[in-house]
Design a protein around this motif. Sequence first.
Motif, PDB file in Angstrom:
ATOM      1  N   UNK A   1      21.795 -22.733  29.808  1.00 35.81           N
ATOM      2  CA  UNK A   1      22.071 -23.601  28.652  1.00 35.81           C
ATOM      3  C   UNK A   1      22.868 -22.803  27.617  1.00 35.81           C
ATOM      4  N   UNK A   2      22.419 -21.556  27.368  1.00 38.91           N
ATOM      5  CA  UNK A   2      23.108 -20.676  26.427  1.00 38.91           C
ATOM      6  C   UNK A   2      24.575 -20.503  26.818  1.00 38.91           C
ATOM      7  N   UNK A   3      24.813 -20.310  28.100  1.00 43.95           N
ATOM      8  CA  UNK A   3      26.177 -20.033  28.564  1.00 43.95           C
ATOM      9  C   UNK A   3      27.072 -21.268  28.504  1.00 43.95           C
ATOM     10  N   UNK A   4      26.462 -22.451  28.304  1.00 46.39           N
ATOM     11  CA  UNK A   4      27.279 -23.653  28.114  1.00 46.39           C
ATOM     12  C   UNK A   4      27.843 -23.713  26.696  1.00 46.39           C
ATOM     13  N   UNK A   5      27.176 -22.977  25.766  1.00 49.55           N
ATOM     14  CA  UNK A   5      27.479 -23.223  24.355  1.00 49.55           C
ATOM     15  C   UNK A   5      28.888 -22.809  23.885  1.00 49.55           C
ATOM     16  N   UNK A   6      29.617 -21.905  24.562  1.00 45.74           N
ATOM     17  CA  UNK A   6      30.992 -21.669  24.092  1.00 45.74           C
ATOM     18  C   UNK A   6      31.852 -22.941  24.075  1.00 45.74           C
ATOM     19  N   UNK A   7      31.431 -23.959  24.833  1.00 45.51           N
ATOM     20  CA  UNK A   7      32.182 -25.228  24.791  1.00 45.51           C
ATOM     21  C   UNK A   7      32.020 -25.929  23.445  1.00 45.51           C
ATOM     22  N   UNK A   8      31.019 -25.483  22.659  1.00 46.51           N
ATOM     23  CA  UNK A   8      30.702 -26.209  21.428  1.00 46.51           C
ATOM     24  C   UNK A   8      31.175 -25.491  20.159  1.00 46.51           C
TER      25      UNK A   8
END
Length: 343
Positions: free
Chosen positions: A60-67
């Motif tokens: 989940x953490x590694x998805x956050x650069x999209x945000x």
Amino acid sequence: MSTGATKVNRIGLEPQIYKGGKTTLCAGCGHNAISERIIDAFYEMGVDPRQVIKLSGIGCSSKSPAYFLGGSHGFNAVHGRMPSVGTGAMLANGKLIAIGISGDGDTGAIGIGQFVHLMRRNLPIIYIIEDNGCYGLTKGQFSPTADLGSKLKNGVVNDLPPIDTCALAIELGATFVARSFSGDKKQLLSLLKAALSHRGTVMLDVLSPCVTFNDHEGSTKSYSYVKDHDEPLEEISFVPYFENISVDYEPGSTQEVKMHDGSKLFLKKLDEAYDPTDRITALRTLHEVARRGEFATGLIYIEPDREDFLELLNLVDEPLASLPLERIRPPKSALDEIMSSLR
Ligand SMILES: Cc1ncc(C[n+]2csc(CCOP(=O)(O)OP(=O)(O)O)c2C)c(N)n1
Ligand code: SF4
Ligand SMILES: [Mg+2]
């Protein structure tokens, strides 16, 4: 009365440019609060998003650069392998500003080998662990940062000792090691701004509660547990090199740390004896505070002047990625010379 003027930062960019896509993480997830602070820090420091590369692994953490920083370069790597991809990117173009987002599972389990060598190298990168003590994306199993005795929702107790990523990073030679809490806006923002001024690797472990799988009673990474057991080492004021602000302080209680780019950190110490430039003090404090079941937060260790990995390699100033072929490929004569020396 509104003047109608658009708000911009010191390089003339509007706040909107620093935002990313709409988050798909759970409402209230600590990781979302960290993305918001990253947006604030890059805006307030006047960093051009086109100069930034965002890196991550899996989680989940590694998805956050999209945000955050929608206009930056980005690479979502394989689970636990972000450090090697980041190292390649920075070797190819050392003019980039690298920010890597990892999780406690991504770093502490599958990626521990890559993490260890990243910490030794002092590669210029801001490496953030969004630490919730569990594998959020795969439904909340214990990760290697889960505390001994912490309980899962179904009552299962963790019987393995945790890895303290900050202590490990200091032991391995990291030059900027900090811990914060996603719920502490002020501390996290100051640390992120200071991170942008650091020469080399920044290792920032941010306690970031998983509100879906690890926020119950018995968990030591729940929002309320972390809030109640947060023990800040200092109050941090960051003054960037481009702002001419003088800070009044009483000598003895506040330590001034000069960053490599001329920015300054003023650390109002809550524990008189704490000195974040002393590695042994830092390690001892981490152990002592953890033994009491608390989390030491703030700037834990800093060595502002060590050469970074790119300087150590003595690379040319221009980004390797933009050099013409004749400058990066040795001519045939050089190869012939090597071959003849081997005969
Ligand atoms: C090679 C590989 N092994 C296992 C997985 C399954 N997997 C996906 S995310 C994850 C752990 C994520 O935990 P963490 O890094 O703490 O991130 P969080 O979701 O908690 O933010 C695992 C084990 C995978 N995607 N790839
Ligand atoms: S599962 Fe946990 S870590 Fe993942 S987005 Fe939801 S709250 Fe965040
Ligand atoms: Mg996690």
